[in-house]
Design an enzyme around this catalytic site. Structure first.
Site, short mmCIF file in Angstrom:
data_model
loop_
_atom_site.label_atom_id
_atom_site.label_comp_id
_atom_site.label_asym_id
_atom_site.label_seq_id
_atom_site.Cartn_x
_atom_site.Cartn_y
_atom_site.Cartn_z
N THR A 1 0.87 -1.18 0.00
CA THR A 1 0.00 0.00 0.00
C THR A 1 0.90 1.23 0.00
O THR A 1 2.10 1.14 0.27
CB THR A 1 -0.90 0.02 1.25
OG1 THR A 1 -0.06 0.11 2.40
CG2 THR A 1 -1.76 -1.22 1.34
N GLU B 1 -5.67 -4.19 -1.09
CA GLU B 1 -6.03 -5.36 -0.30
C GLU B 1 -7.12 -6.19 -0.95
O GLU B 1 -7.37 -7.32 -0.54
CB GLU B 1 -6.53 -4.90 1.09
CG GLU B 1 -5.47 -4.27 1.97
CD GLU B 1 -5.27 -2.77 1.75
OE1 GLU B 1 -5.61 -2.27 0.66
OE2 GLU B 1 -4.78 -2.10 2.67
N LYS C 1 -15.87 15.26 11.61
CA LYS C 1 -16.85 15.07 12.68
C LYS C 1 -17.21 16.44 13.22
O LYS C 1 -16.45 17.05 13.96
CB LYS C 1 -16.27 14.19 13.79
CG LYS C 1 -16.02 12.78 13.33
CD LYS C 1 -15.90 11.81 14.50
CE LYS C 1 -15.62 10.41 13.99
NZ LYS C 1 -14.24 10.01 14.08
N TRP D 1 -21.37 13.48 11.00
CA TRP D 1 -20.34 13.35 9.98
C TRP D 1 -20.67 14.15 8.73
O TRP D 1 -21.77 14.08 8.22
CB TRP D 1 -20.17 11.87 9.57
CG TRP D 1 -19.49 11.05 10.61
CD1 TRP D 1 -19.04 11.46 11.83
CD2 TRP D 1 -19.19 9.66 10.53
NE1 TRP D 1 -18.48 10.43 12.51
CE2 TRP D 1 -18.55 9.29 11.75
CE3 TRP D 1 -19.38 8.67 9.57
CZ2 TRP D 1 -18.11 7.99 12.01
CZ3 TRP D 1 -18.95 7.38 9.82
CH2 TRP D 1 -18.32 7.04 11.03
P1 ADP Z 1 -3.74 3.23 -0.86
O1 ADP Z 1 -4.71 2.56 0.09
O2 ADP Z 1 -2.37 2.82 -0.67
O3 ADP Z 1 -4.02 4.70 -1.04
P2 ADP Z 1 -5.17 1.93 -2.90
O4 ADP Z 1 -5.12 2.18 -4.35
O5 ADP Z 1 -5.19 0.55 -2.43
O6 ADP Z 1 -4.00 2.69 -2.31
O7 ADP Z 1 -6.39 2.75 -2.33
C1 ADP Z 1 -7.61 2.18 -2.00
C2 ADP Z 1 -8.54 3.26 -1.57
O8 ADP Z 1 -8.82 4.17 -2.63
C3 ADP Z 1 -9.89 2.76 -1.16
O9 ADP Z 1 -9.87 2.22 0.14
C4 ADP Z 1 -10.73 4.02 -1.28
O10 ADP Z 1 -10.59 4.86 -0.17
C5 ADP Z 1 -10.12 4.71 -2.46
N1 ADP Z 1 -10.92 4.46 -3.66
C6 ADP Z 1 -10.64 3.64 -4.67
N2 ADP Z 1 -11.60 3.68 -5.61
C7 ADP Z 1 -12.54 4.55 -5.17
C8 ADP Z 1 -13.80 5.02 -5.68
N3 ADP Z 1 -14.30 4.62 -6.84
N4 ADP Z 1 -14.48 5.91 -4.93
C9 ADP Z 1 -14.00 6.34 -3.75
N5 ADP Z 1 -12.83 5.94 -3.23
C10 ADP Z 1 -12.10 5.05 -3.93
#
Ligand code: ADP
Length: 542
Positions: free
Chosen positions: A181, A324, A429, A434
């Protein structure tokens, strides 16, 4: 009673054979400075075998971690199959990480070999002194590399005397690839994908995104970002022509590639589409070949989907996932019968839960919340391509009774449609309730004079936290906070309207192109943002 079915292992080797044997004449096209280089799947498959032979000759054996520090190109695709199919583990390295995190992930994964593009040698050299497991460097191209380690040229390492490789029989649960990540919270964390999870994810993406063997795909998403969302594997399995941008990621280059190669499927993060659409405003881009553009990685503003459709005929659909989850978790294909407006709104949503994945939402007490489209909680995921742990890192707070806690907050409606409203660490918050930073951002981005907007929580004496909107005006446009708040007032609840506004030249981005809210919060805390404070509006409740 046992079934009579064969116990056929689900491995990338089976997918590799399919692309090789069924689609030998499909093409892999890699952009160069001024043109393209093209190879057939048949040629690429032979080179996969030759690469495996070469890697074996320098001691790569089952479970050896082989890192790749590469752009999206043919050689990277060769490694995508050669490394896992020989039983070793492919570790795609994020070339946009700060060097300390890059070194951390190489050491943590214990990469013994790194395959590196010539243009990225300076980046590798910068981290070499910090590396402690590396034994060999394989350079694609001619760039010199200063090191005491053995340096091999990719083209010379290939065992060109062979046309095939004795691909071993692999257990489907064995490790195939790993990704870290981006470490926006602490050290990067590793996820290890199995052959089985990647095989099943391919089928999930194929069906979930509705790809076919007549598509030609242009995954703009980097191959180091969750395996380019699995798309190179899907494209190979389906025999799609696969178009790769190499290091030419700037909007003008992407436009050149789209116009010359005419892909009908593209995939990228919202910042990529933002750049392309901005370019298209001044210098038209021919998107007419593209039937579907997938956007993932962060929420995409509905206004961007609408503008892409109306002004440029580009159909963008949002999809959600994370490192993940391999990553596909949901995709926002509208149901039949939508009006044009509903169709646009649908495509900006997080989407319906992908087949193969299960999601639920939990409240602060860990109890499950109803799928009523209103109850907001943390989204948890499980399924055959969801990780059950991090590689050599304890993170009990990220798992819950066999479910992954995604760190995303949102709702699920009675028909399994998910809406992410925030990340847990980004929610605002305010007065015990929220505010969705994502929703505010998307609404502000809908203002015609706004290029980008990011909203963060900042401390507030009365309400604990309030939103601060950081806004990048469109080139040449004049925007002012009061007008923006006025624009927002008919679009979100009155108590959500930010009092604090900062007009900025750009929003800082993470290594995978997301708003870097952690950095924005730090900039605010250090007083580096020029914040305008509007008089607060009275809350509805006084
Ligand atoms: P990192 O967690 O390292 O930033 P990732 O690419 O694994 O990299 O990121 C995953 C996160 O990206 C998700 O948990 C979410 O918060 C965000 N995400 C991915 N796609 C979307 C989407 N279509 N809409 C909103 N958030 C998104």
């Amino acid at each position: 009673m046992r079934s009579t079915m064969q116990e056929f292992p689900l491995t990338l080797t089976a997918l590799m054979r399919r692309g090789r044997d069924v689609f030998g004449s499909s093409k892999v096209v890699t952009a160069t400075e001024s043109g393209f280089r093209t190879s057939s799947f048949g040629e690429v498959a032979t080179r996969m075998a030759q690469l495996a032979g070469g890697l074996a000759s320098i001691g790569v054996s089952p479970s050896t971690r082989v890192g790749t520090l590469c752009w999206n190109n043919q050689e990277h695709l060769e490694a995508y199959f050669a490394v896992p199919c020989m039983g070793a583990v492919l570790h795609t390295l994020n070339l946009r990480l700060p060097s300390s995190q890059l070194a951390f992930s190489i050491n943590h994964a214990e990469d013994e070999v790194i395959i590196c593009d010539s243009s990225l040698i300076p980046m590798l050299e910068a981290v070499l002194p910090q590396l402690n497991s590396l034994r060999h460097i394989v350079v694609i191209g001619d760039a010199p590399c200063t090191t005491s380690l053995p340096v091999h040229r990719y083209a010379e390492l290939m065992d060109t005397s062979a046309k095939t490789y004795a691909w071993p029989d692999l257990e489907e649960t064995s490790a195939a690839a790993m990704c870290y990540t981006t470490g926006t919270t602490g050290d990067p964390k590793g996820v290890v994908y199995s052959h089985r999870s990647m095989y099943l994810h391919c089928f999930g993406v194929w069906g979930g995104l509705g790809l076919t063997d007549s598509d030609s795909m242009f995954p703009v998403v980097p191959m180091f970002h969750v395996n380019a969302w699995g798309l190179p594997y899907v494209g190979w399995m389906l025999g799609c022509d696969i178009i790769l941008s190499d290091r030419f990621m700037q909007p003008a280059h992407l436009a050149r590639i789209i116009e010359a190669q005419r892909p009908n499927f593209i995939a990228g993060v919202p910042t990529i589409y933002g750049g392309l659409l901005l370019l298209a405003e001044t210098s038209p881009v021919d998107f007419s070949s593209v039937r579907l553009a997938i956007s993932g990685g962060s929420a995409i503003p509905e206004s961007m989907i609408a503008a892409a459709q109306e002004r440029h005929g580009l159909r963008i659909v949002s999809a959600w996932g994370m490192t993940e989850t391999s990553p596909l978790g949901s995709a926002a294909f509208p149901p039949p019968g939508c009006t044009p407006e509903e169709d646009v709104a649908w495509r900006a949503r997080t989407g319906r839960i992908a087949a193969g994945i299960e999601l639920r939402i939990t409240g602060e007490d860990g109890g499950e919340l109803p799928w009523d489209g209103k109850s907001v909680g943390e989204i948890e995921a499980r399924g055959p391509w969801v990780t059950g742990a991090y590689y050599r890192a304890e993170a009990p707070d990220r798992f819950h009774d066999g479910w992954l806690r995604t760190g995303d907050v949102g709702t699920i409606d009675p028909s399994g449609v998910v809406q992410i409203t925030d990340r847990v660490k980004d929610v605002i918050k305010s007065g015990g309730e929220w505010i969705s930073s994502v929703e505010l951002e998307n609404q502000i981005a809908g203002h015609p004079d706004v290029l980008e907007a990011a909203v963060i929580a900042v401390p507030d004496e009365r309400w604990q936290e309030r939103p601060l909107a950081c806004v990048v005006p469109r080139p040449g446009a004049a925007v002012e906070p009061e007008g923006l708040r006025q624009f927002l007032s008919s679009r979100v609840a009155r108590w959500w309207l930010p009092e604090r506004w900062a007009l900025v030249a750009e929003i800082p981005k993470t290594s995978v192109g997301k708003f870097d809210k952690k950095l924005l919060r730090a900039q605010y805390a250090k007083g580096e943002l020029d914040v305008v404070l509007l008089p607060p509006l009275p809350r509805d409740d006084g």
